[in-house]
Scaffold this motif. Structure first.
Motif, PDB file in Angstrom:
ATOM      1  N   THR A 305       0.857  -1.183   0.000  1.00  0.00           N
ATOM      2  CA  THR A 305       0.000   0.000   0.000  1.00  0.00           C
ATOM      3  C   THR A 305       0.892   1.231   0.000  1.00  0.00           C
ATOM      4  N   ILE A 306       0.648   2.141  -0.939  1.00  0.00           N
ATOM      5  CA  ILE A 306       1.483   3.337  -1.035  1.00  0.00           C
ATOM      6  C   ILE A 306       0.586   4.573  -1.039  1.00  0.00           C
ATOM      7  N   PRO A 307       0.640   5.373  -0.006  1.00  0.00           N
ATOM      8  CA  PRO A 307      -0.089   6.647  -0.058  1.00  0.00           C
ATOM      9  C   PRO A 307       0.732   7.635  -0.889  1.00  0.00           C
ATOM     10  N   MET A 308       0.266   7.925  -2.084  1.00  0.00           N
ATOM     11  CA  MET A 308       1.033   8.782  -2.995  1.00  0.00           C
ATOM     12  C   MET A 308       0.897  10.245  -2.599  1.00  0.00           C
ATOM     13  N   PRO A 309       1.878  11.055  -2.978  1.00  0.00           N
ATOM     14  CA  PRO A 309       1.731  12.503  -2.751  1.00  0.00           C
ATOM     15  C   PRO A 309       0.478  13.006  -3.452  1.00  0.00           C
ATOM     16  N   LYS A 310      -0.076  14.086  -2.910  1.00  0.00           N
ATOM     17  CA  LYS A 310      -1.346  14.594  -3.406  1.00  0.00           C
ATOM     18  C   LYS A 310      -1.263  15.047  -4.875  1.00  0.00           C
ATOM     19  N   SER A 311      -0.044  15.369  -5.322  1.00  0.00           N
ATOM     20  CA  SER A 311       0.067  15.912  -6.675  1.00  0.00           C
ATOM     21  C   SER A 311       0.044  14.836  -7.761  1.00  0.00           C
ATOM     22  N   VAL A 312       0.172  13.569  -7.358  1.00  0.00           N
ATOM     23  CA  VAL A 312       0.103  12.491  -8.347  1.00  0.00           C
ATOM     24  C   VAL A 312      -1.339  12.345  -8.785  1.00  0.00           C
ATOM     25  N   HIS A 313      -1.587  12.378 -10.082  1.00  0.00           N
ATOM     26  CA  HIS A 313      -2.989  12.236 -10.434  1.00  0.00           C
ATOM     27  C   HIS A 313      -3.339  10.983 -11.208  1.00  0.00           C
ATOM     28  N   SER A 314      -2.356  10.253 -11.685  1.00  0.00           N
ATOM     29  CA  SER A 314      -2.705   8.931 -12.199  1.00  0.00           C
ATOM     30  C   SER A 314      -1.464   8.060 -12.257  1.00  0.00           C
ATOM     31  N   ALA A 315      -1.699   6.762 -12.384  1.00  0.00           N
ATOM     32  CA  ALA A 315      -0.584   5.823 -12.437  1.00  0.00           C
ATOM     33  C   ALA A 315      -0.802   4.881 -13.607  1.00  0.00           C
ATOM     34  N   ASN A 316       0.251   4.648 -14.328  1.00  0.00           N
ATOM     35  CA  ASN A 316       0.169   3.739 -15.460  1.00  0.00           C
ATOM     36  C   ASN A 316       1.223   2.667 -15.269  1.00  0.00           C
ATOM     37  N   LEU A 317       0.818   1.544 -14.725  1.00  0.00           N
ATOM     38  CA  LEU A 317       1.774   0.549 -14.266  1.00  0.00           C
ATOM     39  C   LEU A 317       1.434  -0.817 -14.830  1.00  0.00           C
ATOM     40  N   THR A 318       2.446  -1.695 -14.788  1.00  0.00           N
ATOM     41  CA  THR A 318       2.172  -3.093 -15.127  1.00  0.00           C
ATOM     42  C   THR A 318       2.711  -3.968 -14.021  1.00  0.00           C
ATOM     43  N   ALA A 319       1.902  -4.930 -13.610  1.00  0.00           N
ATOM     44  CA  ALA A 319       2.309  -5.838 -12.550  1.00  0.00           C
ATOM     45  C   ALA A 319       2.517  -7.215 -13.158  1.00  0.00           C
ATOM     46  N   THR A 320       3.646  -7.869 -12.796  1.00  0.00           N
ATOM     47  CA  THR A 320       3.877  -9.212 -13.324  1.00  0.00           C
ATOM     48  C   THR A 320       3.013 -10.224 -12.599  1.00  0.00           C
ATOM     49  N   GLN A 321       2.541  -9.852 -11.417  1.00  0.00           N
ATOM     50  CA  GLN A 321       1.684 -10.738 -10.657  1.00  0.00           C
ATOM     51  C   GLN A 321       0.690  -9.891  -9.878  1.00  0.00           C
ATOM     52  N   GLY A 322      -0.533 -10.371  -9.749  1.00  0.00           N
ATOM     53  CA  GLY A 322      -1.549  -9.647  -9.000  1.00  0.00           C
ATOM     54  C   GLY A 322      -2.057  -8.445  -9.765  1.00  0.00           C
ATOM     55  N   SER A 323      -2.785  -7.608  -9.053  1.00  0.00           N
ATOM     56  CA  SER A 323      -3.348  -6.433  -9.713  1.00  0.00           C
ATOM     57  C   SER A 323      -3.181  -5.219  -8.814  1.00  0.00           C
ATOM     58  N   TYR A 324      -3.253  -4.054  -9.428  1.00  0.00           N
ATOM     59  CA  TYR A 324      -3.114  -2.850  -8.609  1.00  0.00           C
ATOM     60  C   TYR A 324      -4.317  -1.940  -8.825  1.00  0.00           C
ATOM     61  N   THR A 325      -4.605  -1.131  -7.796  1.00  0.00           N
ATOM     62  CA  THR A 325      -5.654  -0.114  -7.933  1.00  0.00           C
ATOM     63  C   THR A 325      -5.068   1.198  -7.447  1.00  0.00           C
ATOM     64  N   PHE A 326      -5.529   2.268  -8.054  1.00  0.00           N
ATOM     65  CA  PHE A 326      -5.095   3.588  -7.604  1.00  0.00           C
ATOM     66  C   PHE A 326      -6.348   4.406  -7.343  1.00  0.00           C
ATOM     67  N   LYS A 349       5.841  -1.992 -12.191  1.00  0.00           N
ATOM     68  CA  LYS A 349       6.710  -1.047 -12.876  1.00  0.00           C
ATOM     69  C   LYS A 349       5.847  -0.129 -13.727  1.00  0.00           C
ATOM     70  N   GLY A 350       6.283   1.098 -13.909  1.00  0.00           N
ATOM     71  CA  GLY A 350       5.543   1.983 -14.791  1.00  0.00           C
ATOM     72  C   GLY A 350       5.744   3.436 -14.431  1.00  0.00           C
ATOM     73  N   SER A 351       4.890   4.273 -14.947  1.00  0.00           N
ATOM     74  CA  SER A 351       5.071   5.703 -14.733  1.00  0.00           C
ATOM     75  C   SER A 351       3.898   6.298 -13.967  1.00  0.00           C
ATOM     76  N   LEU A 352       4.219   7.388 -13.294  1.00  0.00           N
ATOM     77  CA  LEU A 352       3.210   8.129 -12.537  1.00  0.00           C
ATOM     78  C   LEU A 352       3.095   9.492 -13.179  1.00  0.00           C
ATOM     79  N   SER A 353       1.907   9.976 -13.364  1.00  0.00           N
ATOM     80  CA  SER A 353       1.822  11.335 -13.910  1.00  0.00           C
ATOM     81  C   SER A 353       1.398  12.305 -12.820  1.00  0.00           C
ATOM     82  N   ILE A 354       1.995  13.468 -12.895  1.00  0.00           N
ATOM     83  CA  ILE A 354       1.796  14.481 -11.859  1.00  0.00           C
ATOM     84  C   ILE A 354       1.046  15.644 -12.480  1.00  0.00           C
ATOM     85  N   GLN A 355       0.220  16.282 -11.674  1.00  0.00           N
ATOM     86  CA  GLN A 355      -0.477  17.476 -12.164  1.00  0.00           C
ATOM     87  C   GLN A 355       0.552  18.472 -12.681  1.00  0.00           C
TER      88      GLN A 355
END
Lengths: 412, 938
Positions: A305-326, A349-355
């Motif tokens: 579980t990762i509480p992201m900084p407030k300025s992160v507005h989306s995540a584009n990731l790929t998981a080799t196992q399991g699933s993720y939600t943002f 792994k993947g990228s996070l986009s910031i406002q």
């Protein structure tokens, strides 16, 4: 001591009030609401508040506040402990302590509160005793209004925590040794701090008045313990065995704490790299988890579980196992992995986009790890044997071990 | 509608019973008010509920009560249903009854008059053989906050405090507090009860009575002495809530009774120095070795195992006890347990951390090994984080500072800015406390000045300012750096801090200072007040040191300030102008301006917010709030000379050995046994009570066959019919005091019929009775009574134990005469034989409301025992119970068989206490009146 109790939900509605002395108007809660608004997060509301004529002591549990009104000096922990006991009792009776459940069983809850305190001083808080006075709801009770003409005897016996006349056709005693690892791991993977919080949860259904003795293979591990009132201190101090007449049903027999001075095995390692770029309004995330000291057991229920900084507005990731939600509202990223396969390590792994237009976050968020290892007590504690005295029959006995992650944090 | 009406009928019957009752009780309820409240018809919104309550079906009533309790729980007003609810107070259904109790307790205060109707139910329940019913009756009775019933409550408490069931005694201890809050005037009497209950050996009672003690008379330490050791020994087995209360009381007690164990540590140090000292003689004279009172040790020893309690409040209270009472080197045994509590709920953590924060200031060593347990997690709530930070700062020393600072570096970066700011403060504190790291800290803070977050920068500036004050000379570079930052900082507090710094050390930065002032002159009008004040300050200081460059700027700023909206700034400007600018009007102060403004200022001391908290007892509400809470009991200082320790000595009573012992803990055995014993005896009492009931039936049969026991008492004769009004038939009657042969519930009456006329009277018989239901056994019709002749006939009348007259007609062949027989209360009794023991036992069952007593001053002629017997027997048909001390008499109400026990104890001749114990309170009061009259008369 405790003058009145108000149950308040998250939105500030008072849905139950109980007064043990004269009635105190609801307006006293306004001071609490003020503090609640100021605190923002309900977790941040100070547990002890002062108003011109009263003192307010509150706890926050199950999305509701239990607010007690105090008129004079008292040990605040006394009140807090009691309020938690109230919540525990409600949970014990109805399965959970939530607004809906309480509203559905308003009268029983009110009666419980009446029995639990007399003139603001705790009277009956043992679940075994309460259940004899006020029956928990069941189908029978709701169909016919059965009369409770039996009166509790528990409070008068020498075993006040055990109800009288217990009878089972199947006599069984099960013990779960549950250990939670609290740890802080720093950026480089070294353990800053780690300790084990253990508990022995018991489920005892035995006829009559059994006298149990539970002994450990390695009791010396346990140097900081707390017991259910049924455990005899003296025996523990002299022989390091748990000797007790158990309450009927489920209860926590003991809790223990193995502190940071001892070496604590950490079952997994986390390789992580979270970075935000100065130039573009994006960041990169790369997390890999691998087994470390699992004692040959399977790690299950793995999650991050990762509480992201407030300025992160989306995540584009790929998981080799399991699933993720943002979660866009709370900005919490949850990666649900499941079983840890040592051959193929899970990776996200993947990228996070910031406002855009917002400066890049100061620091990286820390990760909370969740995990579960069955059949293992990470401290190495082992139950030796369980003996029963005082009764003739042979009970079924069983011990189960499980290790979980408690407050397990990885700093980045 | 009909239902409601009938409801009120029942009501009136009850209320009239109530009014009668008033004669015999100390109630002062005004009858008028009572009947008034009956007449008021409330607007009925809950008509349906009312109807359900009036219904005959239990299930309807139960459903209605559940809904009503639901209303109460939601905080809605259900008081209008009071009359309908209170009628169900005597219900047989326990579940219904419980709900009615809940209702009563909630509304009795608002509906005092109606609430009184329920009292008799509780009084009856107080005598119930089942201890739980007795206890719950007392619980509810004492929860009804109606001042009128204070005497009743008092009696009930006194009675319950001697009950054989420890559970009932526990309830009585709770009731003490309730009564005290209802009527503090009862204090003295309540203290007596507390004193009695403190002696109780049951673990059930101990916690509750100490609670009552704390509430009613916490200053009566003397009551504890004799019970001190017992309480210490019982402690482990008391229920957890009681433990907390007892421990906190014993903490206070110990501080008044034992001498300071802390001197020990002091002495040790002295001894050490004395070892090297040449004049060890002096040391010997003053060093009287400290020996701990064994009772002091007992308390410490017996509380220690409680550190293992699952209840956090118990652990905390033991911790505070050790903190306040144990020798310094023993206090650390509590550390581990306190740290364990940090895993508990958030609220528990909060309080425990507050207490650790206070402890860690005085005793760093206690918590240093557990430093890592105070490391902050990002998921902790802010108030927990700041407390942990506080503790970490308190624990910092030369050895661990580098670890702590590394940890702090992580915190500074936290997303929680409030917490980051607190961390910066903490770094500042570390820097001042540990001079070795001052430079490191300062450098770190300076680096933070380039942080992107403004709150962090601002906080750093404020902290740097404080740090620089301690050693300004070496740090002109930092000041220059801050001056450079000045343009980018917008937080007023930080800007003000920089301005102050530059002003204070303007001589160290002679080139920069005037430039900053120039910039400020431009933006002065848009600044915050706090910044403006510091600008004026800076201007003044520069004017004094460097007036050549800044004179005009200063004057400009002073002029701006003169017309500022804020009066503080206007005042300050006016003051500064007078102080620094020389003019003809300016005073002598002018000369000192430099010394005033540029005086060297002492550096601020950065200390913990918990520094002064130790004035409050740890673990208290006052400590938590840092404000003296209402009812806070100051923990007094150790006495210099130990008070007499022998006050705690108690004669040892051999404990009775019992075979089975569930919790075999050698030390607590006696406690165990005693509680067991009392359990046993309580069940025993229940047995005897049922036995005695069986006995009494036998006795009754016996009595019926017995001839009167009080034949010597004079027989009074009353007129029934005068011959003048009855055509020559005269009738007189008396009570022969014989058991009625016809029916046991009847009172025997002998009627003497005389014919005063000059003709025969024929067919004398009894005609109609009013009311018709009156149960009379008539005499056989007298066929003929000759003139001048008289005949005595016996009849039996059932008076139903009331003094209401029996009205009937006495008929002859030709006439009917209405007559009435008015019984005297004493004649409604029949003697009962019993031993003194039985009498005492029965009397004990009839305490409280069933006891009526009066102190009387007897006529001197009556003080002899014989005379008393004669007087009492003349009034009442009771039997003398042979007794060694008091004059006691036992009787029974004829029709109900209720015992009437009369006892007269001479206090100081001729005054005596006359007591009547019976359920029949009306009877008791009347009998008391009659007896009193008889005894007082010469």
């Amino acid at each position: 001591m405790i003058h009145s109790l108000f149950l308040i939900n998250n939105t500030g509605d008072i849905f139950l009030e109980k007064h043990w002395k004269s009635v105190i108007g609801r307006s006293v809660c306004d001071y609490f609401f003020e503090a609640k608004d100021k605190a923002g997060d309900p977790e941040n509301v100070p547990p002890v508040l002062q108003t011109p004529h009263h003192y307010l002591i509150s706890i926050y549990r199950g999305k509701l506040f239990l607010l007690s009104v105090i008129q004079s000096e008292v040990s605040p922990l006394f009140v807090i402990e009691f309020l938690h006991r109230v919540a525990d009792t409600i949970q014990d009776y109805f399965g959970e302590c939530s607004e809906n459940v309480i509203k559905e069983n308003l009268v029983i809850v009110y009666e419980l509160l009446e029995e639990m305190l007399d003139n603001g001083f705790p009277l009956a808080t043992e679940s075994n005793v309460l259940k004899e006075m006020i029956r928990p709801p069941n189908i029978l009770r709701s169909v016919v209004n059965t009369l409770t003409d039996t009166l509790p005897t528990g409070q008068l016996s020498n075993v006040p925590w055990r109800r009288a006349g217990v009878k089972y056709t199947n006599n069984e005693a099960y013990f779960d040794v549950i250990e939670e690892i609290d740890a802080i791991i720093d950026k480089s993977g070294t353990t800053v701090f780690a300790e084990i919080q253990g508990a022995i949860e018991a489920c005892v259904r035995l006829t009559g008045i059994p006298d149990l003795t539970l002994s450990f293979m390695n009791p010396r591990l346990l140097d900081d313990v707390s017991f259910h009132p049924c455990v005899r201190f003296k025996r523990w101090e002299a022989e390091r065995v748990l000797s007790f007449i158990p309450p009927d049903g489920n209860f926590t027999l003991m809790t223990y704490h193995i502190s940071s001075q001892n070496l604590v095995a950490i079952p997994v390692y986390v390789k992580q790299n979270i970075s935000f770029f100065d130039t573009a309004s994006c960041g990169r995330l790369d997390i890999t988890i691998g087994p470390k000291q699992t004692m040959g057991k399977m790690v299950e229920g793995l999650s991050v579980t990762i509480p992201m900084p407030k300025s992160v507005h989306s995540a584009n990731l790929t998981a080799t196992q399991g699933s993720y939600t943002f979660d866009l509202a709370t900005k919490v990223l949850v990666w649900d992995i499941g079983k840890l396969n040592p051959q193929k390590l899970p990776n996200l792994k993947g990228s996070l986009s910031i406002q855009s237009g917002v400066p890049k976050p100061e620091e990286n968020p820390s990760l909370s790890i969740g995990l579960k290892v069955q059949q293992l007590a990470i401290s190495g504690i082992k139950v030796n044997r369980l003996d029963m005295y005082g009764e003739k029959y042979k009970p079924f006995k069983g011990v189960k071990y499980v290790t979980k992650a408690g407050k397990f944090q990885v700093r980045t | 509608r009909d239902i409601v009406k009938s409801g009120f009928n029942i009501f009136y019957v009850e209320s009239s019973a109530m009014i009668k009752y008033r004669h015999s009780s100390p109630l002062t309820a005004s009858h008028e008010a009572f009947s008034c409240s009956n007449c008021v018809f409330w607007p009925c919104r809950n008509e349906d509920l009312k109807e359900m309550l009036e219904s005959n079906k239990e299930s309807h009533k139960l459903e209605a009560m559940k809904r009503i309790v639901g209303l109460i729980a939601k905080g809605k007003n259900a008081s209008e249903l009071f009359p309908a609810v209170v009628k169900n107070v005597a219900s047989k259904n326990i579940e219904l009854k419980k709900l009615v109790y809940v209702y009563l307790v909630r509304y009795a205060e608002e509906q005092q008059d109606l609430a009184l109707l329920s009292i008799s139910t509780f009084q009856r329940a107080l005598k119930d053989p089942n201890q739980f019913i007795r206890a719950s009756a007392l619980r509810v009775l004492s929860s009804i906050r109606v001042p009128i019933i204070v005497p009743i409550m008092m009696l009930a408490i006194k009675e319950a405090s001697t009950d054989l069931s420890p559970y009932v005694r526990k309830t009585s201890a709770h009731a003490i507090q309730k009564l005290y809050s209802l009527d503090p005037d009862q204090k003295e009497q309540l203290i007596e009860v507390i004193e009695k209950l403190l002696k109780d050996k049951s673990t059930l009672v101990a916690g509750s009575v100490v609670m009552a003690f704390e509430e009613v008379c916490p200053d009566r330490i003397d009551l504890i002495h004799k019970n001190y050791r017992k309480l210490c020994n019982l402690l482990v087995d008391v229920e957890e809530w009681g433990q907390v209360v007892i421990i906190s009381m014993l903490t206070r007690y110990a501080r008044t009774q034992f001498i300071n164990p802390w001197k020990e540590d002091g002495l040790d140090e002295n001894n050490e120095t004395a070892f090297y000292d040449s004049d060890s003689e002096r040391n010997q004279t003053e060093a009287k070795p400290y020996i701990m009172d064994p009772d002091h040790r007992l308390l410490l020893r017996n509380t220690k195992p409680l550190l293992q309690s699952r209840n956090t409040a118990v652990v905390m209270s033991v911790a505070q006890l050790y903190w306040h009472l144990a020798p310094k080197h023993e206090v650390s045994v509590v550390t581990k347990s306190l740290v364990r509590l940090l895993r508990s709920h958030r609220e528990v953590q909060f309080i425990v951390l507050q207490n650790i924060a206070t402890m860690s200031i005085q005793r760093k060593g206690m918590f240093e090994p557990f430093m890592k347990s105070f490391y902050v997690r990002s998921t902790d709530p802010t108030n927990i984080k700041t407390l942990k930070l506080e503790i970490l700062t308190n624990l910092a020393n030369e050895a661990n500072i580098s670890t702590i600072l590394r940890e702090f570096q992580t915190y500074v970066k936290s997303q929680d800015k409030e917490f980051a700011a607190a961390t910066i403060q903490a770094i500042g504190r570390c820097a001042t406390n540990i001079s070795e790291v001052a430079d490191t800290c300062l450098n770190g803070l300076v680096q933070l000045l380039s942080n992107r977050d403004e709150t962090v920068v601002a906080e750093s500036v404020v902290v740097i300012k404080k740090l620089l004050q301690t050693q300004p000379s070496q740090h002109s570079e930092i000041i220059k750096h801050m001056a450079k930052l000045f343009d980018n900082i917008t937080v007023p507090m930080a800007r003000a801090s920089i301005l102050w710094l530059i002003g204070e050390y303007c001589e160290k930065v002679p080139k920069i200072a005037p430039d900053v002032l120039r910039k400020m002159a431009k933006t002065f009008t848009t600044e915050e007040d706090i910044v403006k004040l510091q600008t004026v300050n800076l201007a003044a200081k520069l004017y004094l040191t460097n007036s050549k460059q800044t004179k005009l700027l200063t004057q400009y700023i002073l002029n701006l300030g003169k017309y500022d909206q804020n009066y503080d700034i206007r005042d300050r400007t006016r003051f500064i102008r007078q102080l620094i600018v020389p003019s003809e009007k300016s005073s002598a102060l002018n000369k000192y301006a430099r010394r005033i403004l540029l005086a060297s200022k002492p550096a601020p001391v950065l200390e913990s917010a918990f520094k002064d908290r130790d004035r409050y007892q740890l673990g208290t509400l006052s400590h938590s709030l840092n404000i003296k809470a209402t009812g806070y009991q100051e923990l007094c200082d150790w006495p210099t000379i130990a008070p007499d320790a022998s006050v705690r000595n108690v004669e040892i009573i051999e404990p009775v050995k019992t075979d089975v012992c569930f919790c075999t803990e050698s030390d607590d055995e006696s406690a165990e046994e005693s509680s067991k014993e009392s359990d046993k005896s309580s069940s025993a009492s229940e047995k005897t009570s049922s036995e005695s009931e069986a006995n009494s039936i036998d006795l009754f049969a016996l009595l019926c066959s017995q001839v009167t026991t009080s034949s010597f008492s004079p027989v009074k004769t009353y007129d029934l019919l005068h011959h003048m009004s009855a055509k020559g038939l005269a009738a007189k009657y008396h009570f022969p005091r014989q058991p009625c042969l016809y029916q046991p519930c009847m009172v025997a009456v002998q009627v003497i019929l005389t014919n005063c006329s000059d003709h025969n009277l024929e067919e004398i018989h009894i005609g109609d009775r009013i009311p018709a239901s009156l149960n009379i056994h008539c005499f056989n019709t007298i066929e003929r009574l000759e003139p001048g002749a008289a005949v005595t006939v016996s009849m039996g009348i059932d008076f139903s134990d009331s003094t209401q007259a029996a009205n009937f007609q006495l008929c002859t062949k030709s006439d009917k005469f209405n007559v009435s027989i008015q019984p005297v209360v004493g004649e409604l009794l029949t003697p009962s034989t019993m031993t003194e023991e039985d009498f005492c036992m029965e009397q004990r069952k009839l305490l409280g409301m069933n006891e009526t007593s009066a102190t009387i001053t007897m006529a001197t002629a009556n003080t002899s025992r014989l005379a008393i017997n004669k007087e009492i027997l003349s009034v009442a048909n009771v039997g003398v119970v042979s007794s060694t001390q008091n004059d006691i008499f036992a009787g029974k109400a004829v029709s109900s068989g209720a015992l009437v026990l009369v006892s007269l104890s001479l206090q100081q001749s001729p005054t005596a206490l006359l007591t009547i114990n019976t359920e029949k309170s009306v009877m008791a009061s009347m009998l008391l009146r009659d007896l009193k009259q008889a005894l007082v008369q010469a």
